[in-house]
Scaffold this active site. Structure first.
Site, PDB file in Angstrom:
ATOM      1  N   ASP A   2       0.813  -1.207   0.000  1.00 37.25           N
ATOM      2  CA  ASP A   2       0.000   0.000   0.000  1.00 37.25           C
ATOM      3  C   ASP A   2       0.856   1.271   0.000  1.00 37.25           C
ATOM      4  O   ASP A   2       1.886   1.339   0.671  1.00 37.25           O
ATOM      5  CB  ASP A   2      -0.859  -0.026   1.278  1.00 37.25           C
ATOM      6  CG  ASP A   2      -1.789   1.154   1.386  1.00 37.25           C
ATOM      7  OD1 ASP A   2      -2.775   1.195   0.652  1.00 37.25           O
ATOM      8  OD2 ASP A   2      -1.515   2.047   2.226  1.00 37.25           O
ATOM      9  N   GLU A  55       1.504  -0.489  -5.089  1.00 40.58           N
ATOM     10  CA  GLU A  55       0.570   0.586  -5.422  1.00 40.58           C
ATOM     11  C   GLU A  55       1.308   1.919  -5.513  1.00 40.58           C
ATOM     12  O   GLU A  55       1.767   2.448  -4.507  1.00 40.58           O
ATOM     13  CB  GLU A  55      -0.511   0.700  -4.337  1.00 40.58           C
ATOM     14  CG  GLU A  55      -1.600   1.680  -4.718  1.00 40.58           C
ATOM     15  CD  GLU A  55      -2.198   2.462  -3.562  1.00 40.58           C
ATOM     16  OE1 GLU A  55      -1.595   2.541  -2.473  1.00 40.58           O
ATOM     17  OE2 GLU A  55      -3.277   3.040  -3.767  1.00 40.58           O
TER      18      GLU A  55
END
Ligand code: NOJ
Length: 611
Positions: free
Chosen positions: A231, A299
Site C-alpha cells: 500500500d 501501489e
C-alpha cells in the site's frame, strides 16, 4: 544436396522470422503468476457469514470455489488486520492479527487450507507507510517510551503567532484534505500523517522500524500467504529537511493534496530501494523454505518513468513483479477514442522493462467502477475484453466480472474519510464508497451478501439483475463473457504469442495475438466498438499492419452481451459490421495458417527443385 538443405533451412528461418513481425511484441511466460488472473476482494463487502452486515473471512473462504470457477488464480485481500476503521482497515492497530469483525487467526488458517486445496494463491495487503494511532508503537512513541521515540515522524513545528504551540513544520497536506501534521498534546510535537490523522507515518529512517516491518512480512509468509500488495509505496520516505512543497497549479485549495507537487514526500530513491529489500526477503524466503515464487504487487500512482523503477534498477536489482499499471484507470474515460486506448496501452507496454511482464488493472476500492467510468454497464464486457486480451497479469476488482456499477450514496450514508472530510455539497467528487457497496450474489433481499437485515454500506439496487446467480442462469451475461475470456487467456496458444494493438476508425480498437508459424499458429483478433453507433471495419487492415498472412474468415470465440453473434459464428474479415458497443474476440482456424505457410514453403521448394 547439401546446398538444397542449406537453402531449405534458410527459407524456414525466414518464414519463422516473418511470424514475429517487428511490429508485434513477443512475451514469454513461465512462472505461475505471469499470466495469472488476480482478483481483488474488499473483505468488508464480499460475503458476510454471520449476519452482522459486514463481510468476513469465513464468507470469503466459502466463496473461494466461485473464484476458481471463474478462472481466477490468485486473490488479494484489502486489509484484514485489527483496526479502528478510520480508513476501513488501512489504519492498522496490530500488524499480526485479524480484525474481530472479520474473524480469527483460526479462520485465517482455514482460508489458507482452502485456497491450498483449490490451488489458489493468497496475497495480503501490506500497509508499511503508517499504522493506526491506536497501535501500541504509536502509543509508546507518543509517550516517548525508550526505544520507541523515533518510530514515527515527529517534528517541533515552526514558531508562529500562537504562544501555546508552534505552527506545523511546513505546507505538506494529507491525501484526504488538510495539513499532514497533527499536534500531540502529550508529546508537545507534531506527527506526520500523509493520510488520515489516525494513520501516523512510520519512520523508515529508523532501522528498527525497517526490521519490525520485515518481520511482519515474514510472519505472514509463515502463515502461508503467497505474496503482498504493498500500500501507498511512494509515501514511505520524506525529505529529511522537511522543505515546503511547490504548488502544482492543479487546485486553488491549499488544503487539497492535488494543490502541491509532492516532490519531497513521494517516490524518493530510498522508497524504491525499500521495495528491492522486500523483494530480496521474499526471494530468500523461497530459497530457504521452498515452494512457488512469492510475489509483490505495488501501489504507486506515479508517472511511468518512476513506476518503471519499481520493477528493477539500472543494475537489474529486482523490485516488485507487478508495479500496478493504473493507466487504464487514470487515462481512459467515456470520452476516450480508439486511438486513446492504443496510446495508453502502448505506453505501458513500452514502460515494462524487458524480461518483465505487463499487468492491467481496471479498478479497485479507491476509484469509481470501470463500467461507470467508461459510460455504463454496456462497457463492462468491452473493458474485460481489452484487459483479458492483453498479455501478462490481469487484476479484476470484485464485481467487475458481473458488470457492477457505482452506487451514488447519500451524504448521510457516506462512510469514506476521503468524503467525510469534505462537505455535503462536494463529497461525491471524492467519495470512494460507490465502488465499495456489498457484492451481489443473488436476488434475495440482501443480494445474498448477508443473512442479516442491514449492511454496513447500502446495497446497489441493480443487484436484482446484476448478480452472479442470475447471470449464470442467463444465456448471455457479463459473467459468462468474463469466464470465456479467462478460459481463453489461460490457454498457452492464446497467451504465449506475440501481440499488437491497432485502431480501425475512430471507435474500433483492435488487439491482435499471433502465434509462431507451424506451432500454435492461430491468430486472435479482439475488436471493441466503443461508440454508440455501428462501425463497418476491414479486419484485413490489421493483418496488413502487422505483416501477417491475411485470413478471409475468422470465427467468434467470445461475443459481448451487446453482440448479436454467438460462439463459432464465422465472420468475413474484409467487411465486418459491429453494432454499437459490440465487442468480439475472433480466431482463425489453426489449419488456415499452418496450411498457408506450408503452401508457401512447398511453392518455394518446388521452384528451387525444378528451376
Ligand atoms: C491506498 C489504499 O488503497 C487506500 O484505500 C488507503 O486509503 C490509502 N492507501 C492509505 O492507506
Amino acid at each position: 544436396m547439401a546446398n538444397f538443405f542449406c537453402v531449405l533451412i534458410l527459407i524456414i528461418c525466414l518464414q519463422l522470422r516473418d511470424a514475429f513481425s517487428e511490429n508485434l511484441t513477443y512475451l514469454s511466460v513461465s512462472d505461475w503468476w505471469e499470466k495469472a488472473g488476480f482478483y481483488q476482494i474488499y473483505p468488508r463487502s464480499y460475503k458476510d457469514s454471520n449476519g452482522d452486515g459486514i463481510g468476513d473471512l469465513n464468507g470469503i473462504t466459502e466463496k473461494l470455489p466461485y473464484l476458481k470457477s471463474i478462472g481466477v488464480k490468485a486473490f488479494w485481500l484489502s486489509p484484514i488486520y485489527p483496526s479502528p476503521m478510520a480508513d476501513f482497515g488501512y489504519d492498522i492497530s496490530d500488524f499480526r492479527g485479524i480484525q474481530p469483525e472479520y474473524g480469527t487467526m483460526a479462520d485465517f488458517a482455514a482460508m489458507v487450507a482452502k485456497k491450498n486445496e483449490l490451488g489458489l494463491k493468497l496475497i495480503l495487503d501490506f500497509v508499511p507507510n503508517h499504522s493506526s494511532d491506536e497501535h501500541e508503537w504509536f502509543i509508546k512513541s507518543e509517550q516517548k517510551v525508550s526505544g520507541y521515540e523515533d518510530y514515527y515522524v515527529w517534528h517541533d513545528g515552526t514558531p508562529g503567532s500562537d504562544p501555546t504551540r508552534n505552527d506545523p513544520p511546513n505546507n505538506w497536506v494529507e491525501a484526504f484534505r488538510g495539513s499532514a501534521w497533527k499536534w500531540s498534546d502529550k508529546r508537545k510535537q507534531y506527527y506526520l500523517h500523509q493520510f488520515h490523522y489516525k494513520q501516523p507515518d512510520l519512520n523508515y529512517r529508523n532501522p528498527t522500524v525497517v526490521t519490525e516491518m520485515k518481520n511482519v512480512l515474514t510472519f505472514w509468509l509463515d502463515q502461508g500467504v503467497d505474496g503482498f500488495r504493498i500500500d501507498a509505496v511512494p509515501c514511505m520516505f520524506e525529505d529529511e529537511n522537511f522543505p515546503n512543497e511547490p504548488p502544482s497549479g492543479n487546485s486553488d485549495d491549499p488544503l487539497r493534496p492535488e494543490y502541491l507537487n509532492h516532490i519531497y514526500t513521494q517516490d524518493l530513491p530510498e522508497t524504491v530501494d525499500m521495495v528491492y529489500q522486500w523483494r530480496e526477503l521474499l526471494d530468500n524466503y523461497k530459497k530457504q523454505k521452498g515452494g512457488d515464487t512469492r510475489v509483490l504487487m505495488t501501489e504507486a500512482w506515479s508517472s511511468l518513468d518512476i513506476v518503471s523503477t519499481y520493477f528493477q534498477d539500472q543494475n537489474k536489482r529486482q523490485g516488485s513483479q507487478m508495479p500496478f499499471n493504473f493507466q487504464l484507470i487514470m487515462r481512459l474515460d467515456q470520452n476516450s477514442k480508439a486511438a486513446d486506448f492504443k496510446t495508453v496501452i502502448d505506453s505501458w507496454i513500452k514502460t515494462v522493462p524487458s524480461g518483465h511482464v505487463p499487468n492491467w488493472v481496471l479498478g479497485n476500492h479507491d476509484k469509481r467502477r470501470v463500467a461507470s467510468r467508461m459510460g455504463g454497464e454496456h462497457m463492462a464486457d468491452l473493458m474485460e475484453m481489452v484487459e483479458l486480451s492483453l498479455p501478462g497479469v490481469s487484476v479484476t476488482y470484485q464485481g467487475e466480472e458481473i458488470g457492477m456499477t457505482d452506487y451514488e450514496l447519500t451524504w448521510a450514508d457516506t462512510k469514506d474519510p476521503a468524503a467525510c472530510q469534505t462537505s455535503s455539497t462536494d463529497y461525491q467528487k471524492y467519495t470512494r464508497d460507490p465502488a465499495r457497496t456489498p457484492f451481489h450474489w443473488n436476488t434475495t433481499s440482501m443480494a445474498g451478501f448477508t443473512m442479516g437485515t442491514s449492511t454496513w454500506l447500502p446495497i446497489n439496487p441493480i443487484y436484482t439483475t446484476v448478480n452472479v446467480e442470475t447471470e449464470l442462469n442467463t444465456d448471455k451475461s457479463h459473467i459468462k463473457v468474463f469466464k470465456r475470456l479467462m478460459e481463453l487467456r489461460d490457454k498457452d496458444e492464446f497467451h504465449t504469442v506475440s501481440y499488437g494493438t491497432d485502431t480501425l476508425g475512430e471507435s474500433v480498437f483492435a488487439i491482435l495475438r499471433s502465434g509462431p508459424v507451424l506451432h500454435k499458429s492461430r491468430v486472435y483478433v479482439t475488436l471493441v466498438n466503443i461508440a454508440n453507433k455501428d462501425a463497418t471495419v476491414n479486419v484485413q487492415n490489421v493483418f496488413k499492419k502487422f505483416e501477417i498472412e491475411p485470413v478471409d474468415k475468422l470465427y467468434v470465440e467470445v461475443a459481448s452481451v451487446s453482440s448479436g453473434r454467438s460462439e463459432g459464428d464465422s465472420i468475413k474479415t474484409d467487411s465486418l459490421l459491429l453494432l454499437p458497443y459490440e465487442g468480439l474476440v475472433l480466431r482463425s482456424t489453426a489449419v488456415t495458417l499452418i496450411l498457408s505457410k506450408l503452401l508457401v514453403l512447398i511453392a518455394i521448394i518446388k521452384a528451387f527443385l525444378f528451376q
